[in-house]
Design a protein around this motif. Structure first.
Motif, short mmCIF file in Angstrom:
data_model
loop_
_atom_site.label_atom_id
_atom_site.label_comp_id
_atom_site.label_asym_id
_atom_site.label_seq_id
_atom_site.Cartn_x
_atom_site.Cartn_y
_atom_site.Cartn_z
N PRO A 54 0.81 -1.23 0.00
CA PRO A 54 0.00 0.00 0.00
C PRO A 54 0.84 1.27 0.00
CG PRO A 54 -0.85 -1.59 1.57
CD PRO A 54 0.47 -2.10 1.11
N ILE A 55 1.94 1.27 0.78
CA ILE A 55 2.79 2.46 0.86
C ILE A 55 4.24 2.03 0.68
CG2 ILE A 55 3.53 4.42 2.27
CD1 ILE A 55 0.98 4.15 3.86
N TRP A 56 4.90 2.53 -0.37
CA TRP A 56 6.33 2.29 -0.53
C TRP A 56 7.12 3.41 0.14
CZ3 TRP A 56 6.20 0.92 -6.44
CH2 TRP A 56 5.67 -0.38 -6.59
N ASN A 57 6.83 4.61 -0.28
CA ASN A 57 7.47 5.79 0.30
C ASN A 57 6.57 6.99 0.07
OD1 ASN A 57 8.01 6.74 -2.41
ND2 ASN A 57 9.73 5.30 -2.45
N GLU A 58 7.11 8.17 0.18
CA GLU A 58 6.28 9.37 0.06
C GLU A 58 5.76 9.58 -1.36
OE1 GLU A 58 5.21 11.41 2.51
OE2 GLU A 58 6.05 9.90 3.83
N ARG A 59 6.39 8.95 -2.36
CA ARG A 59 6.01 9.23 -3.74
C ARG A 59 5.56 7.99 -4.52
NH1 ARG A 59 10.37 13.66 -6.11
NH2 ARG A 59 10.02 15.25 -4.51
N GLU A 60 5.79 6.81 -3.98
CA GLU A 60 5.49 5.60 -4.72
C GLU A 60 4.52 4.71 -3.95
OE1 GLU A 60 8.89 3.84 -7.07
OE2 GLU A 60 10.00 4.93 -5.52
N GLY A 61 3.96 3.70 -4.64
CA GLY A 61 3.03 2.78 -4.04
C GLY A 61 1.61 3.08 -4.47
N LEU A 62 0.70 2.20 -4.08
CA LEU A 62 -0.71 2.42 -4.43
C LEU A 62 -1.23 3.70 -3.80
CD1 LEU A 62 -2.17 -1.19 -4.06
CD2 LEU A 62 -1.99 0.13 -6.16
N PHE A 63 -0.83 3.94 -2.55
CA PHE A 63 -1.27 5.12 -1.81
C PHE A 63 -0.06 5.81 -1.18
CE2 PHE A 63 -4.83 2.19 -1.87
CZ PHE A 63 -5.89 3.01 -2.25
N PRO A 64 0.69 6.54 -1.97
CA PRO A 64 1.90 7.17 -1.43
C PRO A 64 1.58 8.26 -0.42
CG PRO A 64 1.46 7.94 -3.66
CD PRO A 64 0.49 6.83 -3.39
N GLY A 65 2.52 8.49 0.50
CA GLY A 65 2.35 9.56 1.47
C GLY A 65 1.16 9.36 2.36
N GLU A 66 0.33 10.40 2.48
CA GLU A 66 -0.83 10.38 3.36
C GLU A 66 -2.09 9.85 2.69
OE1 GLU A 66 -0.93 11.64 6.63
OE2 GLU A 66 1.24 11.76 6.53
N SER A 67 -1.99 9.48 1.42
CA SER A 67 -3.21 9.14 0.67
C SER A 67 -3.90 7.88 1.20
CB SER A 67 -2.89 8.97 -0.82
OG SER A 67 -1.89 7.99 -1.02
N LEU A 68 -3.16 6.93 1.80
CA LEU A 68 -3.80 5.76 2.38
C LEU A 68 -4.72 6.16 3.53
CD1 LEU A 68 -4.20 2.70 2.55
CD2 LEU A 68 -2.25 2.60 4.12
N PHE A 69 -4.28 7.12 4.36
CA PHE A 69 -5.12 7.60 5.45
C PHE A 69 -6.43 8.18 4.91
CE2 PHE A 69 -0.79 8.72 7.45
CZ PHE A 69 -0.62 7.41 7.86
N TYR A 70 -6.30 8.95 3.82
CA TYR A 70 -7.49 9.58 3.25
C TYR A 70 -8.48 8.53 2.74
CZ TYR A 70 -4.27 13.56 3.27
OH TYR A 70 -3.38 14.53 3.64
N PHE A 71 -7.94 7.52 2.05
CA PHE A 71 -8.82 6.47 1.52
C PHE A 71 -9.51 5.70 2.65
CE2 PHE A 71 -9.44 1.98 0.37
CZ PHE A 71 -10.36 2.13 -0.66
N VAL A 72 -8.75 5.34 3.67
CA VAL A 72 -9.31 4.61 4.80
C VAL A 72 -10.40 5.44 5.48
CG1 VAL A 72 -8.83 3.65 7.09
CG2 VAL A 72 -7.25 3.23 5.21
N SER A 73 -10.14 6.72 5.68
CA SER A 73 -11.11 7.61 6.33
C SER A 73 -12.40 7.69 5.53
CB SER A 73 -10.53 9.02 6.50
OG SER A 73 -9.41 9.01 7.34
N LEU A 74 -12.27 7.90 4.22
CA LEU A 74 -13.47 8.02 3.37
C LEU A 74 -14.24 6.70 3.31
CD1 LEU A 74 -12.02 10.16 0.43
CD2 LEU A 74 -13.52 10.93 2.28
N ALA A 75 -13.52 5.58 3.22
CA ALA A 75 -14.18 4.27 3.17
C ALA A 75 -14.94 4.00 4.46
CB ALA A 75 -13.14 3.17 2.92
N ILE A 76 -14.32 4.28 5.61
CA ILE A 76 -14.98 4.05 6.89
C ILE A 76 -16.19 4.97 7.05
CG2 ILE A 76 -14.71 4.26 9.40
CD1 ILE A 76 -11.87 3.29 9.08
N SER A 77 -16.09 6.18 6.52
CA SER A 77 -17.23 7.10 6.62
C SER A 77 -18.45 6.56 5.88
CB SER A 77 -16.85 8.48 6.05
OG SER A 77 -16.71 8.44 4.64
#
Length: 617
Positions: A54-77
């Motif tokens: 899900p997260i490789w580093n700040e610029r790579e991966g499916l959800f780089p940086g903070e974007s995984l937090f955003y997706f999880v938050s929206l999905a849980i909402s």
């Protein structure tokens, strides 16, 4: 692209496996996530990389940086909003004080009991310990329903577990949000005035935005300012908008806002509520599938090693075998529940979607902020989730038999159709100690049934809602009593196996009634009476009669009398113990008859003297 497609494919595959083997979907989802994540990195791949990262580093991966937090938050909402839609205030009142105590006293016991245990066993700070305990308060319906679906239980026991799971989800989420906010103030500093202000802001903005925008959305929908084909996506956009807007005014208040919004909309009288609920259910399945594979894959092997010790086993045992039973027994004190029923409710407490989702979200955020002990949150909660789901999924049925809450005979009756005929028959059955549930798509018929004190569900026979209704676990008889022969046949074919293990019956159609050689095995009552005949007799004589049977010959004479009188339709044979036996049109030859039995029929009162005259002649 391959990873994203793989997550969706694996997620739907896990959902199918869960359906096929009748287990909670969260179990295969998390196991798949662990397999393609930390397990693959440690034992399978040569370079130590995960199959899905899900997260490789700040610029790579499916959800780089903070974007995984955003997706999880929206999905849980979205998941919490869908849960809020199912909360009906009227039903909360009906399930009694036990539910209220379980979600209040039970939550308090879990919060303090598990928090104290985590603090002293793992040496975590009080803040992190209580965040952990707040997260494991919840027992979601998405994990309880598959476990209980195939366990015949008394309606009261099923109702308690079902409604506890539904109502406690937003409560657990709210407690976790509030504890997280206390920790987040000054990066985990001491309890301060600022934290108290943040607490107030969460409650104020979350409740206000949720309540206000729910009414605004309901107004817009009812005014038909949004076309029907855009209704579902408009609702999705509104939920995400409210979540983001509330969060902007008060950090972490968005979760509370969407729960309140769902509750307000769920209790409105909007005619489009069913459409919204069906759409959100489908969307939630997809989001849950993606979410939990991602969250489990994001765990590192080093995180798992943190809890790979005897301390984890002790904490799990205390939560499951001490804290849960203590909360249940305190909450059910003075109730009508028996000891064995309390024991079973204590045993079944699987943690679910909200616990794992919010734990990952908050654990990752706190760990990034450098809060001591935050790295324990996600793996510890995942252990409780996986452990309780696995324990309950494998032992609930056996434990139900062991403590004596397993119903050996499913005597409940599901009646398809809630017309006057069905209501009359249902009321008689209910008065004779049978659990009766009527279903109908006509809300007016449902309202009339409820006025008689009958349990009635407004649903479409073609929907899947009945299959997941754990309160129908004690139903073993199915009676299709609608005026549409196609619907009656469909009901037998679709639900006969699940709800008609002891007998699935339907009214004969007019064509079958006209053809003496076409008498279906599932035919109900009489081969010479269809829905129109029943309706006409009910209109003229809206009552159900009983007449005592002397012997087999007497019963044969009574049946002969009813065959010659269109104003009398035989329904049941009532034995000396009060047990009712459904009369089948296919097999009217009843041999097991004793003195004291009764013929139960619909129509005008029989003249006993005339029947006796026929018998003696």
């Amino acid at each position: 692209m391959l990873e994203l497609a793989g997550i969706i494919i694996l997620g739907i595959l896990a959902q199918w496996v869960a359906w096929k083997f009748k287990i909670p979907a969260i179990l295969p989802l998390i196991l798949i996530g662990l397999l393609v994540g930390p397990i693959a990195a440690e034992f399978i791949t040569d370079d130590g990389s995960k199959w899905i990262e899900p997260i490789w580093n700040e610029r790579e991966g499916l959800f780089p940086g903070e974007s995984l937090f955003y997706f999880v938050s929206l999905a849980i909402s979205i998941i919490l909003f869908e849960g809020g839609l199912t909360l009906k205030m009227a039903e909360i009142k009906n399930v009694g004080p036990v539910i209220t105590k379980l979600i209040s006293i039970g939550s308090i016991v879990t919060f303090f009991g598990a928090g104290i245990a985590a603090h002293y066993i793992f040496g975590l700070s009080w803040e992190i310990s209580f965040l952990f305990s707040g997260l494991i308060i919840v027992t979601g319906p998405t994990v309880i329903t598959p476990i209980l679906r195939n366990i015949p239980l008394k309606k009261d026991v099923s109702a308690v577990l079902k409604w506890e799971g539904i109502l406690i989800d937003p409560i657990g989420a709210l407690v976790a949000v509030l504890v997280f906010e206390f920790i987040s103030v000054d990066a985990g500093g001491e309890f301060t005035k600022t934290a108290l202000i943040e607490f107030g802001k969460i409650v104020l903005f979350g409740a206000t935005f949720g309540f206000t925008f729910a009414h605004a959305m309901n107004f817009i929908i009812n005014k038909k300012w949004v076309p029907h084909y855009l209704l579902n996506v408009f609702a999705l956009a509104a939920v995400l908008g409210v979540f983001v807007l509330s969060d902007a005014f008060a950090h972490e208040s968005g979760l509370l806002a969407v729960v309140v919004m769902g509750m307000v909309l769920g209790n409105s009288k909007s005619p489009y509520l069913k459409d919204l609920l069906y759409f959100k259910e489908s969307l939630s399945v997809l989001l849950i599938s993606i979410l939990f594979i991602l969250l489990a894959a994001n765990i590192n092997y080093s995180d798992l090693l943190l809890i790979y010790n005897w301390k984890t086993a002790i904490l799990f045992a205390i939560v499951v075998f001490a804290v849960r039973p203590l909360g249940v027994f305190l909450s059910t004190q003075g109730s009508k529940l028996k000891l064995n029923e309390k024991l079973f409710i204590s045993w079944v407490g699987p943690r679910g979607i909200v616990a794992a989702g919010i734990a990952s979200l908050f654990g990752l955020k706190l760990a990034r902020n450098g809060v001591a002990g935050a790295e324990y949150i996600t793996p510890l909660v995942f252990v409780i989730v996986l452990g309780t789901v696995l324990l309950n999924a494998t032992t609930a049925r056996l434990f139900a038999k062991l403590v004596g809450v397993f119903l050996t005979k499913s005597g409940g009756i599901l009646i398809v159709g809630a017309s006057k005929v069905s209501r009359l028959i249902g009321h008689y059955l209910e008065s004779n100690g049978r659990h009766v549930v009527l279903i109908d798509s006509n809300q007016n018929n449902i309202n009339k049934a409820k006025e008689l004190g009958l349990e009635a569900i407004n649903t479409d026979i073609y929907s899947q809602t009945l299959i997941d209704n754990i309160e129908l676990n004690d139903v073993g008889y199915l009676m299709a009593l609608t005026g549409n022969s196609d619907i009656n046949k469909y009901a037998i074919n679709k639900f006969g196996k699940q709800f008609g293990e002891n007998g699935a019956f339907r009214l004969v159609s007019s064509s079958e009634m006209a053809d003496k050689n076409n008498n279906p095995k599932e035919g109900l009552f009489s081969h010479t009476d269809d829905f129109n005949s029943l309706s006409e007799v009910t209109r003229k004589y809206p009552s159900i009669q009983e007449i005592e049977i002397i012997d087999k010959e007497h019963l044969d004479d009574l049946i002969k009398t009813t065959n010659n009188d269109k104003d009398i339709i035989p329904l049941f044979i009532k034995d000396n113990e009060g047990e009712l036996h459904i009369i089948s049109s296919y097999n009217t030859e009843i041999t097991d008859v004793e003195k004291g039995y009764h013929l139960v029929y619909l129509g005008k009162p029989l003249d006993v003297e005339k029947v006796e005259t026929v018998q003696s002649s």
